[in-house]
Write an enzyme that holds these catalytic residues in place. Structure first.
Site, PDB file in Angstrom:
ATOM      1  N   PHE A 141       0.860  -1.190   0.000  1.00 26.19           N
ATOM      2  CA  PHE A 141       0.000   0.000   0.000  1.00 26.19           C
ATOM      3  C   PHE A 141       0.890   1.231   0.000  1.00 26.19           C
ATOM      4  O   PHE A 141       1.670   1.448   0.920  1.00 26.19           O
ATOM      5  CB  PHE A 141      -0.952   0.063   1.203  1.00 26.19           C
ATOM      6  CG  PHE A 141      -1.847   1.264   1.107  1.00 26.19           C
ATOM      7  CD1 PHE A 141      -3.008   1.224   0.343  1.00 26.19           C
ATOM      8  CD2 PHE A 141      -1.507   2.473   1.719  1.00 26.19           C
ATOM      9  CE1 PHE A 141      -3.818   2.354   0.208  1.00 26.19           C
ATOM     10  CE2 PHE A 141      -2.318   3.603   1.583  1.00 26.19           C
ATOM     11  CZ  PHE A 141      -3.466   3.539   0.825  1.00 26.19           C
ATOM     12  N   ASP A 226       9.262   2.864   2.074  1.00 24.86           N
ATOM     13  CA  ASP A 226       8.067   3.649   2.401  1.00 24.86           C
ATOM     14  C   ASP A 226       7.814   3.494   3.893  1.00 24.86           C
ATOM     15  O   ASP A 226       7.305   2.467   4.348  1.00 24.86           O
ATOM     16  CB  ASP A 226       6.863   3.178   1.578  1.00 24.86           C
ATOM     17  CG  ASP A 226       5.608   3.999   1.871  1.00 24.86           C
ATOM     18  OD1 ASP A 226       5.578   4.704   2.900  1.00 24.86           O
ATOM     19  OD2 ASP A 226       4.650   3.923   1.069  1.00 24.86           O
ATOM     20  N   LYS A 255       2.382  11.078   7.494  1.00 25.53           N
ATOM     21  CA  LYS A 255       1.594  10.763   8.694  1.00 25.53           C
ATOM     22  C   LYS A 255       2.133  11.422   9.980  1.00 25.53           C
ATOM     23  O   LYS A 255       1.893  12.601  10.185  1.00 25.53           O
ATOM     24  CB  LYS A 255       1.441   9.248   8.830  1.00 25.53           C
ATOM     25  CG  LYS A 255       0.624   8.680   7.666  1.00 25.53           C
ATOM     26  CD  LYS A 255      -0.045   7.348   7.918  1.00 25.53           C
ATOM     27  CE  LYS A 255      -1.068   7.071   6.830  1.00 25.53           C
ATOM     28  NZ  LYS A 255      -0.731   6.007   5.915  1.00 25.53           N
TER      29      LYS A 255
HETATM   30  C1  LIG Z   1      -0.936   6.078   4.416  1.00 21.84           C
HETATM   31  C2  LIG Z   1       0.134   5.535   3.553  1.00 21.84           C
HETATM   32  C3  LIG Z   1       0.440   6.111   2.324  1.00 21.84           C
HETATM   33  C4  LIG Z   1      -0.380   7.229   1.711  1.00 21.84           C
HETATM   34  O1  LIG Z   1      -0.430   8.367   2.498  1.00 21.84           O
HETATM   35  P1  LIG Z   1      -1.612   9.446   2.241  1.00 21.84           P
HETATM   36  O2  LIG Z   1      -1.255  10.580   3.149  1.00 21.84           O
HETATM   37  O3  LIG Z   1      -2.896   8.770   2.641  1.00 21.84           O
HETATM   38  O4  LIG Z   1      -1.588   9.799   0.810  1.00 21.84           O
HETATM   39  C5  LIG Z   1       1.509   5.595   1.600  1.00 21.84           C
HETATM   40  N1  LIG Z   1       2.242   4.571   2.076  1.00 21.84           N
HETATM   41  C6  LIG Z   1       1.973   3.987   3.270  1.00 21.84           C
HETATM   42  C7  LIG Z   1       2.823   2.859   3.747  1.00 21.84           C
HETATM   43  C8  LIG Z   1       0.903   4.430   4.033  1.00 21.84           C
HETATM   44  O5  LIG Z   1       0.612   3.820   5.196  1.00 21.84           O
END
Ligand SMILES: *Cc1c(COP(=O)(O)O)cnc(C)c1O
Length: 401
Positions: A141, A226, A255
């Site tokens: 994701f 990521d 985040k």
């Molecule tokens: C939440 C998330 C994203 C995307 O972030 P947004 O601020 O919702 O666009 C990308 N990678 C990971 C691992 C995430 O948990």
């Protein structure tokens, strides 16, 4: 007073239905606690997918947001501001990287990393024009833009949104042999979550990330971590990749970079990689704005001052240990790192949603992922007493339902 029921009806009528939230309408938050419009209090065991690691409405973040928004909020990058240089320096010094590039949402930062990797491939590695390939993992994701969903293994994320972006190859998560096989002369990067959050807190086999880092190095392929959900303390380290003692070439954060106060994301990397961007190559009107930067600076300082990384490591170990003592017919097993735990239910349990609804009834908000996993990820400011209180409820829900 307007009731939850009424607000839900209004939202259902006027808001697009791209989410299926629990039917709880929140109006206040403080630390790990949130309150609905009827005044019922809940422990937040999702923490906005780990954006609220510092706790809801942290007083220091509220103060900085107030002060900075009253002083200067947005200049665009056409002009400079006095907060961006300080965030860039502090972030690089904290993480040991040379450069950063600020954006807003996580998905934008992932897009930025993809653009940097491709351009690095053409200008530094010497890949033939428009041939760059990036390897990604099954179950990933990384966000919701067209390019990002183009390499999602989740059918629903892609369905109806084509034509999709080419240039991505998928391997099974944690499979080093597949990674080696997938690499060719056009491979510019391997994009990976050190622990997959949305997949249900999935940890790869021990040693995978270390071997992946070696493989990338040998083949002149960038390792992109990521860490949007796994980073900034969630797993009991600043970054989840530290558990395997590796150093990626690029790290994506978001985040908790703002403690849930404001959308702030960034890519951090070397001068060699982020140096590929020339003026005009890439940008964002709000990216790097003074409010974002001031809030992010404070959010990072709070993680250090309040020892949230150490708390996550210690309390996470305690919590998973106590969970494992619960004798429930519905639980297959528990997995996790730090205060990030997946309760994996058996097939016969009938899905995680009903357990999340039962938890909600008893005052804990958690969210199911992938049908049969309950994700436990409270703000890292949680105390041992609060964990003990939550354990009583979790035990009741897992044994009585
Ligand atoms: C939440 C998330 C994203 C995307 O972030 P947004 O601020 O919702 O666009 C990308 N990678 C990971 C691992 C995430 O948990």
């Amino acid at each position: 007073m307007i009731t939850s029921k009424k607000l839900i009806d209004i939202e259902n009528k006027y808001g697009a239905h791209n989410y299926k939230p629990l039917d709880v309408v929140l109006t206040k938050g403080s630390g790990i606690w949130v309150e609905d419009v009827e005044g019922k209090k809940y422990m937040d065991f999702l923490a906005a997918y780990s954006a609220v690691n510092q706790g809801h409405c942290h007083p220091r973040l509220v103060k900085v947001l107030h002060e900075q928004s009253a002083r200067l909020a947005l200049t665009s990058r056409a002009f400079r501001n006095d907060q961006l240089p300080l965030l860039a320096k502090e972030l690089c010094e904290l993480t040991g990287f040379e450069m950063m590039l600020p954006m807003n949402s996580g998905a934008e930062a992932v897009e930025t990393a993809i653009k940097a990797a491709r351009k690095w491939g053409y200008t530094v590695k010497g890949v033939e024009k428009n041939k760059a390939e990036i390897i990604v993992c099954d179950g990933n994701f990384h966000g919701r833009t067209i390019t990002i969903i183009s390499f999602s293994s989740e059918e629903q994320y892609r369905d109806g949104f084509g034509p999709l972006t080419p240039g991505f190859t998928m391997i099974p998560y944690g499979d080093i042999e597949s990674l080696k096989k997938a690499i060719n002369e056009n491979t510019v990067a391997f994009l990976v979550e050190p622990i997959q959050g949305e997949s249900g807190v999935v940890l790869p086999k021990e040693g995978f990330l270390r071997e992946a880092a070696e493989t990338c190095k040998q083949n002149n392929v960038l390792l992109i971590a990521d860490e949007i959900q796994s980073g900034l303390g969630r797993t009991g380290m600043l970054f989840a990749y530290e558990h395997e003692n590796v150093k990626p070439d690029m790290v994506i954060i978001g985040k908790a970079l703002s403690g849930g106060m404001y959308p702030v994301s960034a890519v951090i990397s070397s001068r060699e990689v982020l140096g590929v961007f020339n003026p005009g190559d890439h940008g964002s009107t709000y990216g790097g704005n003074p409010v974002a930067c001031a809030v992010a600076r404070e959010a990072l300082t709070i993680i250090l001052d309040e020892k949230l990384i150490e708390r996550s490591a210690e309390l996470g170990k305690y919590l998973i240990g106590e969970l494992r003592k619960i004798d429930s017919p519905h639980v297959d097993f528990y997995r996790g790192k730090g205060l990030w735990i997946g309760i994996v239910l058996t097939k016969a349990a009938g899905g995680a949603r009903r357990f999340c609804e039962a938890l909600q009834e008893r005052g804990i908000l958690a969210k199911e992922t992938h049908e049969n996993v309950i994700r436990i990820a409270p703000p890292l400011v949680i105390t041992k007493e609060e964990i003990d209180q939550a354990l009583v409820t979790i035990k009741a829900v897992l044994t009585q339902n």
